[in-house]
Write a protein that holds these residues in place. Sequence first.
Motif, PDB file in Angstrom:
ATOM      1  N   GLU A  85       0.886  -1.109  -0.164  1.00  0.00           N
ATOM      2  CA  GLU A  85      -0.179   0.038   0.009  1.00  0.00           C
ATOM      3  C   GLU A  85       1.121   1.230   0.182  1.00  0.00           C
ATOM      4  O   GLU A  85       1.998   1.413   0.426  1.00  0.00           O
ATOM      5  N   SER A  86       0.556   2.269  -0.743  1.00  0.00           N
ATOM      6  CA  SER A  86       1.184   3.486  -0.973  1.00  0.00           C
ATOM      7  C   SER A  86       1.355   4.370   0.393  1.00  0.00           C
ATOM      8  O   SER A  86       2.168   4.963   0.574  1.00  0.00           O
ATOM      9  N   ASP A  87       0.426   4.003   1.318  1.00  0.00           N
ATOM     10  CA  ASP A  87       0.398   4.657   2.600  1.00  0.00           C
ATOM     11  C   ASP A  87       0.765   4.007   3.610  1.00  0.00           C
ATOM     12  O   ASP A  87       0.501   4.259   4.670  1.00  0.00           O
ATOM     13  N   ALA A  88       1.589   3.016   3.423  1.00  0.00           N
ATOM     14  CA  ALA A  88       2.151   2.179   4.320  1.00  0.00           C
ATOM     15  C   ALA A  88       3.582   2.878   4.887  1.00  0.00           C
ATOM     16  O   ALA A  88       3.574   3.980   4.627  1.00  0.00           O
ATOM     17  N   GLU A  89       3.933   2.348   5.911  1.00  0.00           N
ATOM     18  CA  GLU A  89       5.269   3.028   6.821  1.00  0.00           C
ATOM     19  C   GLU A  89       6.342   3.146   5.702  1.00  0.00           C
ATOM     20  O   GLU A  89       6.784   2.228   4.789  1.00  0.00           O
ATOM     21  N   PRO A  90       6.938   4.340   5.694  1.00  0.00           N
ATOM     22  CA  PRO A  90       8.121   4.479   4.589  1.00  0.00           C
ATOM     23  C   PRO A  90       9.248   3.643   4.974  1.00  0.00           C
ATOM     24  O   PRO A  90       9.374   3.245   6.125  1.00  0.00           O
TER      25      PRO A  90
END
Length: 414
Positions: free
Chosen positions: A399-404
């Motif tokens: 997911e693109s909004d996961a932890e960086p």
Amino acid sequence: MTLLWIAFAILLLPALWLLVSPLRQAREWHDAQQDFEANDTSAEQNVAIFRRRVESLEAALARGDIDQARFDEDRLELERSLLEDTANDQRRPLKSPSSGRLLVPLAMLVVVIAAVIGYQQEGAEGDLALYAVQQEVQSHPEGSLSMYIERLEEQAERQPDNPNVWSSLFPLYRDSGKVPEAVDALERLIELEGRIPPLLAQLAQIRFFMAGRELTAEVQTLVDETLEQDPRQPTVLGMLGIEAFERGAYEQAIGHWRRAVANVQDAETAESLREGIRVAQQRLGVEPETVATSAADGPGIQVRVTLDETLVGQVEDDATVFVTARDLEGELPPLAVVRAVVGELPMTVVLNDNVAMSPQATLSMVDQARLMVRVSPSGQAMPQPGDLFGQLDNVHVGESDAEPVEVVIDRVFE
């Protein structure tokens, strides 16, 4: 090279063994043939058959089944057949088992010489030498770009007709600022490979910059020759876009750069061209093209990019930062690219299909990716000596909004 010739020798051993093998069995075969001929009774058998057939003819003549003329004709045919069979049974004397032995070492010598000459004519001994040079410089404690160039120049003297020597020297000369040497290497490469569009485009570009970004008659001739063969050649189109931009023809520059982006393979080069398009659009007073990096658009990777403390101060704040995602096998074009500047570090960017170079190579096509971050003081799409970089392998695409994930720029490109 020593290992190569040892490998050749090992591969030749089975062939030489096959040549020697008949000699080892010559005595056995000679004795077997001699014994067969000594005990051959085929002649006696032929005579016995002849006699039985003659007796049969005589009996037929006595019974009156055949007349004298027929008897004489059939007997003559039997005698002729016996003579033919007897003549065929006569054999030449057997030669000595050791006869012809000198031909075997001669044949072995011919095989070895033919193999060596064949490899020298059709093999890649020169390219193997280039690989050895590269490995030598990389493993040398004081290995450097200048040492690599020096070693390649030695190879250029030894194998001046090997195009791979000049194709290796040209970018090294160009990137290290040795422009005249780069031109000479490129022209030599064109002599060997022919006047093909990619090489002509490189020559046109380097002469364009040597002329102070002026489209001289010589450069124009190279451009015309290149576009005649390949109207979509991205290097020439990018150069024409720069020339048009320099004289204020922004719409023309945008047209050239759009065509170049459609045909370029390198992600960083494509992003650099897109940035040029955006600047030209700003100069025209129109809304610049933007590339969305929304975290909600499909699978992707959120990346936090930082600069190692030991490298702070080595680059200006306006130096270009390229954040790139590639497939692990390196078989596809770059999957996603984001461009920024050092002054924005540390920063967090999102790599997903919105920042892909083309629909044929996107981040959603892979489960894992390799992240590569490079700082280019010159803003060039191709890596240059002195660029800073960092890398992170086997990064999960989720997911693109996961932890960086964090990539640290901590190395210098030599």
